[in-house]
Design a protein around this motif. Structure first.
Motif, PDB file in Angstrom:
ATOM      1  N   MET A  30       0.830  -1.207   0.000  1.00  0.00           N
ATOM      2  CA  MET A  30       0.000   0.000   0.000  1.00  0.00           C
ATOM      3  C   MET A  30       0.862   1.254   0.000  1.00  0.00           C
ATOM      4  SD  MET A  30      -3.107  -1.315   2.507  1.00  0.00           S
ATOM      5  CE  MET A  30      -3.338   0.272   3.194  1.00  0.00           C
ATOM      6  N   GLY A  34       0.890   3.917  -3.060  1.00  0.00           N
ATOM      7  CA  GLY A  34       0.649   5.341  -2.844  1.00  0.00           C
ATOM      8  C   GLY A  34       1.758   6.204  -3.421  1.00  0.00           C
ATOM      9  N   SER A  37       1.606   6.080  -7.213  1.00  0.00           N
ATOM     10  CA  SER A  37       0.432   6.856  -7.653  1.00  0.00           C
ATOM     11  C   SER A  37       0.728   8.350  -7.580  1.00  0.00           C
ATOM     12  CB  SER A  37      -0.786   6.526  -6.792  1.00  0.00           C
ATOM     13  OG  SER A  37      -1.162   5.192  -6.945  1.00  0.00           O
TER      14      SER A  37
END
Length: 191
Positions: A30, A34, A37
């Motif tokens: 995760m 992130g 992204s």
């Protein structure tokens, strides 16, 4: 109750150490999702600068892939109780992991000397330092863990043939290897 049924049910359960590792892997994924992204979002802004990866990062990729293979072979040797082979392969995996980290440091220095630094306009280089640097921290943690289980195997502290610690180490090591492949592909395509 039939003991073979109980034994089979216990065998099917996920070991607590493996469960903890899966939770850690999910949280690490995760974090990197992130960060990558954010890279994609920021790359569409004005003033974005790209960079070229130094070739040393290809060398480090080969090293980490080779270390994944030696880790796989070490686990197989441990399970077949070939402790001498296990120790040797674990030592090679440790050395390959350490060489990966050294190559990363050399690559960061090459980028820095090519004026990919933190000052000035934002760009892919700054994200690369953060993302690859975080990955390197995870690899360093793995290298330390490899050293610990290697030293335990040499000191004779591995008295039972419980494969769980070795399997957990292998799962983590393969994870950081696959994560590096993802990051290399990501930066080649979008960097």
């Amino acid at each position: 109750m039939n003991t073979s049924i109980v034994s089979e049910q216990q065998h099917r359960k996920l070991h607590p150490h493996k469960f903890a590792l899966w939770v850690a892997i999910a949280s690490i994924l995760m974090m990197f999702a992130g960060l990558t992204s954010a890279f994609i979002v920021k790359s569409n802004q004005a003033g974005w600068r790209t960079f070229v990866l130094p070739n040393i990062f290809w060398v480090s990729t080969v090293l980490i892939l080779a270390s994944s293979l030696t880790m796989l072979m070490a686990i197989k040797a441990f399970k077949s109780r070939g402790m001498g082979q296990y120790r040797g392969l674990l030592g090679i995996t440790f050395l390959l992991g350490a060489a990966f980290v050294i190559c990363q440091v050399i690559g960061f220095n090459q980028l820095w000397n090519n004026n990919v630094q933190f000052k000035g306009a934002s760009g892919a280089g700054q994200f690369f330092y953060a993302i690859a640097g975080l990955h390197a921290v995870h690899v360093i943690g793995g290298v330390i863990a490899l050293l610990v289980i290697f030293l335990k195997s040499i000191a004779g502290k591995t008295k039972s043939y419980d494969a769980v610690p070795v399997e957990v180490m292998g799962m983590y090591w393969h994870f950081v290897d696959l994560l590096w492949l993802y990051l290399m592909i990501f930066f080649i395509i979008l960097g």
